[in-house]
Enzyme design. Structure first.
Site, PDB file in Angstrom:
ATOM      1  N   HIS A   6      -4.940  -6.126  -7.861  1.00 46.30           N
ATOM      2  CA  HIS A   6      -5.935  -5.171  -7.361  1.00 46.30           C
ATOM      3  C   HIS A   6      -7.270  -5.907  -7.169  1.00 46.30           C
ATOM      4  O   HIS A   6      -7.685  -6.662  -8.061  1.00 46.30           O
ATOM      5  CB  HIS A   6      -6.102  -3.999  -8.344  1.00 46.30           C
ATOM      6  CG  HIS A   6      -7.053  -2.975  -7.819  1.00 46.30           C
ATOM      7  ND1 HIS A   6      -6.703  -2.066  -6.848  1.00 46.30           N
ATOM      8  CD2 HIS A   6      -8.368  -2.767  -8.080  1.00 46.30           C
ATOM      9  CE1 HIS A   6      -7.743  -1.322  -6.545  1.00 46.30           C
ATOM     10  NE2 HIS A   6      -8.766  -1.719  -7.279  1.00 46.30           N
ATOM     11  N   ASN A  63       0.993  -5.847 -10.153  1.00 43.76           N
ATOM     12  CA  ASN A  63       0.210  -5.578  -8.950  1.00 43.76           C
ATOM     13  C   ASN A  63      -1.088  -6.371  -9.005  1.00 43.76           C
ATOM     14  O   ASN A  63      -1.643  -6.565 -10.082  1.00 43.76           O
ATOM     15  CB  ASN A  63      -0.101  -4.070  -8.888  1.00 43.76           C
ATOM     16  CG  ASN A  63      -0.973  -3.694  -7.704  1.00 43.76           C
ATOM     17  OD1 ASN A  63      -0.685  -4.078  -6.561  1.00 43.76           O
ATOM     18  ND2 ASN A  63      -2.045  -2.955  -7.950  1.00 43.76           N
ATOM     19  N   ASP A  70      -3.098   2.242 -10.630  1.00 43.36           N
ATOM     20  CA  ASP A  70      -3.913   1.179 -11.246  1.00 43.36           C
ATOM     21  C   ASP A  70      -4.194   1.438 -12.729  1.00 43.36           C
ATOM     22  O   ASP A  70      -5.235   1.033 -13.245  1.00 43.36           O
ATOM     23  CB  ASP A  70      -5.254   0.995 -10.484  1.00 43.36           C
ATOM     24  CG  ASP A  70      -5.060   0.697  -9.013  1.00 43.36           C
ATOM     25  OD1 ASP A  70      -4.060   0.049  -8.664  1.00 43.36           O
ATOM     26  OD2 ASP A  70      -5.911   1.123  -8.207  1.00 43.36           O
ATOM     27  N   LEU A 130       0.807  -1.222   0.000  1.00 39.18           N
ATOM     28  CA  LEU A 130       0.000   0.000   0.000  1.00 39.18           C
ATOM     29  C   LEU A 130       0.844   1.278   0.000  1.00 39.18           C
ATOM     30  O   LEU A 130       0.459   2.295   0.552  1.00 39.18           O
ATOM     31  CB  LEU A 130      -0.971  -0.042   1.187  1.00 39.18           C
ATOM     32  CG  LEU A 130      -1.876  -1.287   1.201  1.00 39.18           C
ATOM     33  CD1 LEU A 130      -2.835  -1.254   2.379  1.00 39.18           C
ATOM     34  CD2 LEU A 130      -2.654  -1.465  -0.103  1.00 39.18           C
ATOM     35  N   ILE A 139       4.621   3.381  -5.649  1.00 43.83           N
ATOM     36  CA  ILE A 139       5.925   3.015  -6.203  1.00 43.83           C
ATOM     37  C   ILE A 139       6.572   4.274  -6.782  1.00 43.83           C
ATOM     38  O   ILE A 139       5.959   4.965  -7.610  1.00 43.83           O
ATOM     39  CB  ILE A 139       5.750   1.932  -7.296  1.00 43.83           C
ATOM     40  CG1 ILE A 139       5.171   0.653  -6.686  1.00 43.83           C
ATOM     41  CG2 ILE A 139       7.065   1.624  -8.007  1.00 43.83           C
ATOM     42  CD1 ILE A 139       6.008   0.028  -5.582  1.00 43.83           C
TER      43      ILE A 139
END
Ligand code: GAR
Length: 205
Positions: free
Chosen positions: A110, A108, A151, A91, A94
Protein backbone atom coordinates in the site's frame (compact mmCIF):
# COMPACT_ATOMS: atom_id res chain seq x y z
CA UNK A 1 11.20 -22.94 -3.14
CA UNK A 2 8.55 -20.30 -2.36
CA UNK A 3 5.96 -20.41 -5.13
CA UNK A 4 4.07 -17.13 -5.50
CA UNK A 5 1.20 -15.76 -7.55
CA UNK A 6 1.35 -12.02 -8.21
CA UNK A 7 -1.93 -10.12 -8.76
CA UNK A 8 -1.78 -6.86 -10.71
CA UNK A 9 -4.10 -4.29 -12.29
CA UNK A 10 -1.90 -1.75 -14.05
CA UNK A 11 1.64 -0.93 -15.04
CA UNK A 12 3.24 -3.57 -12.90
CA UNK A 13 6.33 -1.72 -11.74
CA UNK A 14 6.13 -3.59 -8.44
CA UNK A 15 5.93 -6.87 -10.40
CA UNK A 16 9.05 -5.70 -12.26
CA UNK A 17 10.82 -5.07 -8.95
CA UNK A 18 9.98 -8.65 -7.93
CA UNK A 19 11.20 -10.05 -11.28
CA UNK A 20 14.43 -8.04 -10.96
CA UNK A 21 14.92 -9.24 -7.38
CA UNK A 22 14.52 -12.86 -8.42
CA UNK A 23 16.95 -12.42 -11.36
CA UNK A 24 19.54 -10.60 -9.25
CA UNK A 25 19.18 -13.02 -6.35
CA UNK A 26 18.13 -10.35 -3.85
CA UNK A 27 14.93 -12.40 -3.54
CA UNK A 28 16.06 -15.89 -2.58
CA UNK A 29 14.53 -19.19 -3.55
CA UNK A 30 11.32 -17.83 -5.11
CA UNK A 31 9.39 -18.64 -8.27
CA UNK A 32 6.45 -16.75 -9.79
CA UNK A 33 3.88 -19.42 -10.71
CA UNK A 34 1.50 -17.04 -12.45
CA UNK A 35 0.53 -13.40 -12.81
CA UNK A 36 -3.19 -12.66 -12.51
CA UNK A 37 -4.82 -9.45 -13.69
CA UNK A 38 -8.38 -8.17 -13.75
CA UNK A 39 -7.40 -5.96 -16.69
CA UNK A 40 -6.47 -7.58 -19.98
CA UNK A 41 -4.70 -4.39 -21.09
CA UNK A 42 -2.52 -4.17 -17.99
CA UNK A 43 1.10 -3.62 -19.01
CA UNK A 44 1.97 -5.92 -16.13
CA UNK A 45 0.72 -8.86 -18.24
CA UNK A 46 3.24 -7.92 -20.93
CA UNK A 47 5.97 -8.11 -18.29
CA UNK A 48 4.79 -11.63 -17.38
CA UNK A 49 4.81 -12.64 -21.06
CA UNK A 50 8.35 -11.34 -21.55
CA UNK A 51 9.45 -13.51 -18.64
CA UNK A 52 7.60 -16.62 -19.85
CA UNK A 53 5.34 -16.59 -16.79
CA UNK A 54 1.79 -17.87 -17.05
CA UNK A 55 -0.61 -14.93 -17.36
CA UNK A 56 -4.23 -15.17 -16.33
CA UNK A 57 -6.86 -12.49 -16.91
CA UNK A 58 -9.97 -12.68 -14.79
CA UNK A 59 -12.23 -9.65 -14.68
CA UNK A 60 -15.45 -9.03 -12.71
CA UNK A 61 -16.79 -7.47 -15.94
CA UNK A 62 -16.90 -10.87 -17.62
CA UNK A 63 -19.22 -12.33 -14.96
CA UNK A 64 -22.92 -11.89 -14.34
CA UNK A 65 -22.36 -10.82 -10.75
CA UNK A 66 -19.70 -10.45 -8.10
CA UNK A 67 -20.51 -13.80 -6.55
CA UNK A 68 -19.75 -15.76 -9.71
CA UNK A 69 -16.55 -13.74 -10.27
CA UNK A 70 -15.42 -14.45 -6.70
CA UNK A 71 -16.17 -18.15 -7.13
CA UNK A 72 -14.14 -18.42 -10.31
CA UNK A 73 -11.27 -16.29 -8.92
CA UNK A 74 -11.09 -18.50 -5.78
CA UNK A 75 -11.19 -21.68 -7.87
CA UNK A 76 -8.36 -20.41 -10.09
CA UNK A 77 -6.27 -19.65 -7.02
CA UNK A 78 -7.02 -23.02 -5.42
CA UNK A 79 -5.81 -24.78 -8.56
CA UNK A 80 -2.60 -22.73 -8.63
CA UNK A 81 -1.98 -23.54 -4.95
CA UNK A 82 0.64 -20.83 -4.32
CA UNK A 83 2.57 -20.66 -1.05
CA UNK A 84 2.04 -16.90 -1.10
CA UNK A 85 -0.23 -14.47 -2.97
CA UNK A 86 1.32 -11.05 -3.59
CA UNK A 87 -1.00 -8.14 -4.36
CA UNK A 88 1.20 -5.73 -6.32
CA UNK A 89 -1.14 -2.92 -7.30
CA UNK A 90 -4.22 -5.13 -7.49
CA UNK A 91 -7.34 -2.99 -7.30
CA UNK A 92 -9.98 -5.70 -6.80
CA UNK A 93 -11.34 -6.68 -3.37
CA UNK A 94 -10.08 -10.09 -2.33
CA UNK A 95 -13.07 -12.42 -1.74
CA UNK A 96 -13.57 -13.53 1.87
CA UNK A 97 -13.32 -17.18 0.78
CA UNK A 98 -9.83 -16.52 -0.59
CA UNK A 99 -8.75 -14.86 2.67
CA UNK A 100 -9.99 -17.98 4.48
CA UNK A 101 -8.29 -20.38 2.01
CA UNK A 102 -4.99 -18.49 2.24
CA UNK A 103 -5.09 -17.06 5.76
CA UNK A 104 -1.76 -15.35 6.51
CA UNK A 105 -0.53 -16.13 3.00
CA UNK A 106 -1.66 -12.98 1.18
CA UNK A 107 0.40 -9.78 1.30
CA UNK A 108 -0.32 -6.35 -0.18
CA UNK A 109 1.74 -3.25 -0.91
CA UNK A 110 0.00 0.00 0.00
CA UNK A 111 1.47 3.38 -0.99
CA UNK A 112 1.27 5.17 2.38
CA UNK A 113 2.28 4.66 5.98
CA UNK A 114 -0.76 2.75 7.30
CA UNK A 115 -2.91 3.81 9.21
CA UNK A 116 -2.64 7.10 7.27
CA UNK A 117 -4.39 7.39 3.91
CA UNK A 118 -5.68 3.83 3.69
CA UNK A 119 -9.00 1.99 3.67
CA UNK A 120 -11.93 2.15 1.27
CA UNK A 121 -11.35 4.64 -1.56
CA UNK A 122 -7.62 5.02 -0.97
CA UNK A 123 -5.78 3.45 -3.87
CA UNK A 124 -3.28 4.50 -6.51
CA UNK A 125 -2.97 8.24 -7.07
CA UNK A 126 -5.88 8.98 -4.69
CA UNK A 127 -3.60 8.10 -1.77
CA UNK A 128 -1.00 10.65 -2.85
CA UNK A 129 -3.62 13.32 -3.61
CA UNK A 130 -4.92 12.95 -0.05
CA UNK A 131 -1.43 13.01 1.47
CA UNK A 132 -0.54 16.21 -0.42
CA UNK A 133 -3.91 17.81 0.44
CA UNK A 134 -3.20 17.16 4.13
CA UNK A 135 0.25 18.66 3.74
CA UNK A 136 2.22 15.75 5.20
CA UNK A 137 5.99 16.09 5.12
CA UNK A 138 6.61 12.34 5.27
CA UNK A 139 4.71 9.53 3.60
CA UNK A 140 5.88 6.07 2.50
CA UNK A 141 4.73 2.54 1.85
CA UNK A 142 3.53 -0.47 3.83
CA UNK A 143 3.56 -4.21 3.22
CA UNK A 144 0.84 -5.94 5.21
CA UNK A 145 -1.04 -9.21 5.44
CA UNK A 146 -4.49 -9.17 3.88
CA UNK A 147 -7.49 -9.93 6.07
CA UNK A 148 -11.23 -9.36 5.55
CA UNK A 149 -10.92 -5.57 5.89
CA UNK A 150 -9.42 -2.95 3.58
CA UNK A 151 -5.76 -2.37 4.55
CA UNK A 152 -6.45 -3.63 8.09
CA UNK A 153 -4.20 -6.71 8.25
CA UNK A 154 -1.02 -7.00 10.34
CA UNK A 155 1.87 -4.84 9.14
CA UNK A 156 5.07 -6.57 7.97
CA UNK A 157 7.30 -3.76 6.72
CA UNK A 158 7.12 0.00 6.34
CA UNK A 159 9.44 2.60 4.84
CA UNK A 160 9.13 6.36 5.22
CA UNK A 161 9.77 8.79 2.37
CA UNK A 162 10.26 12.57 2.62
CA UNK A 163 7.72 14.39 0.44
CA UNK A 164 10.35 17.06 -0.30
CA UNK A 165 9.96 18.59 -3.74
CA UNK A 166 7.23 16.17 -4.86
CA UNK A 167 4.35 18.62 -5.29
CA UNK A 168 2.12 16.58 -7.64
CA UNK A 169 0.47 13.22 -6.87
CA UNK A 170 2.35 11.71 -9.82
CA UNK A 171 5.72 12.93 -8.54
CA UNK A 172 4.98 11.71 -5.01
CA UNK A 173 3.79 8.34 -6.34
CA UNK A 174 7.02 7.91 -8.32
CA UNK A 175 9.20 8.95 -5.34
CA UNK A 176 7.43 6.51 -3.01
CA UNK A 177 7.65 3.70 -5.56
CA UNK A 178 11.39 4.25 -6.09
CA UNK A 179 12.37 4.84 -2.49
CA UNK A 180 9.97 2.51 -0.69
CA UNK A 181 7.68 0.16 -2.65
CA UNK A 182 10.30 -1.38 -4.93
CA UNK A 183 12.46 -1.91 -1.84
CA UNK A 184 10.10 -3.32 0.78
CA UNK A 185 7.91 -5.55 -1.39
CA UNK A 186 10.89 -7.58 -2.72
CA UNK A 187 12.37 -7.50 0.80
CA UNK A 188 9.19 -8.94 2.32
CA UNK A 189 9.13 -11.79 -0.21
CA UNK A 190 12.82 -12.50 0.41
CA UNK A 191 12.31 -12.58 4.18
CA UNK A 192 9.31 -14.89 3.77
CA UNK A 193 11.29 -17.17 1.44
CA UNK A 194 14.09 -17.31 4.04
CA UNK A 195 11.66 -18.02 6.88
CA UNK A 196 12.50 -14.72 8.64
CA UNK A 197 8.86 -13.66 8.31
CA UNK A 198 6.46 -16.47 9.09
CA UNK A 199 3.34 -16.99 6.99
CA UNK A 200 0.21 -19.10 7.10
CA UNK A 201 0.05 -21.73 9.80
CA UNK A 202 3.59 -20.86 11.00
CA UNK A 203 2.67 -17.27 11.68
CA UNK A 204 2.39 -15.95 15.21
CA UNK A 205 -0.93 -14.20 15.67
C1 GAR B 1 1.37 1.10 -6.47
O1 GAR B 1 1.69 2.39 -6.07
C2 GAR B 1 0.71 0.34 -5.33
O2 GAR B 1 1.25 0.66 -4.09
C3 GAR B 1 -0.71 0.82 -5.46
O3 GAR B 1 -0.96 0.82 -6.84
C4 GAR B 1 0.28 1.11 -7.53
C5 GAR B 1 0.49 0.06 -8.61
O4 GAR B 1 1.62 0.39 -9.40
N1 GAR B 1 -1.61 -0.04 -4.71
C6 GAR B 1 -2.68 0.41 -4.07
O5 GAR B 1 -3.03 1.56 -4.08
C7 GAR B 1 -3.45 -0.67 -3.31
N2 GAR B 1 -4.37 -0.09 -2.40
P1 GAR B 1 2.33 -0.73 -10.29
O6 GAR B 1 1.25 -1.41 -11.13
O7 GAR B 1 3.28 0.07 -11.17
O8 GAR B 1 3.05 -1.69 -9.40
Amino acid sequence: MLEIVVCVSGGGTNLQAILDGIHKGTIANTKIKAVISNNKNAYALQRARENAIEEICISPRDFENRESFNKSFCETMRQLKPDLIVLAGFLVNIPKEMVEDFRGRIINIHPSLIPSFCGVGYYGLKVHEAALARGVKVSGATVHFVDEGTDTGPILLQKAVEVGEAVTPEALQRKIMEEAEWVILPQAIDEIAKGKILIGDNREE
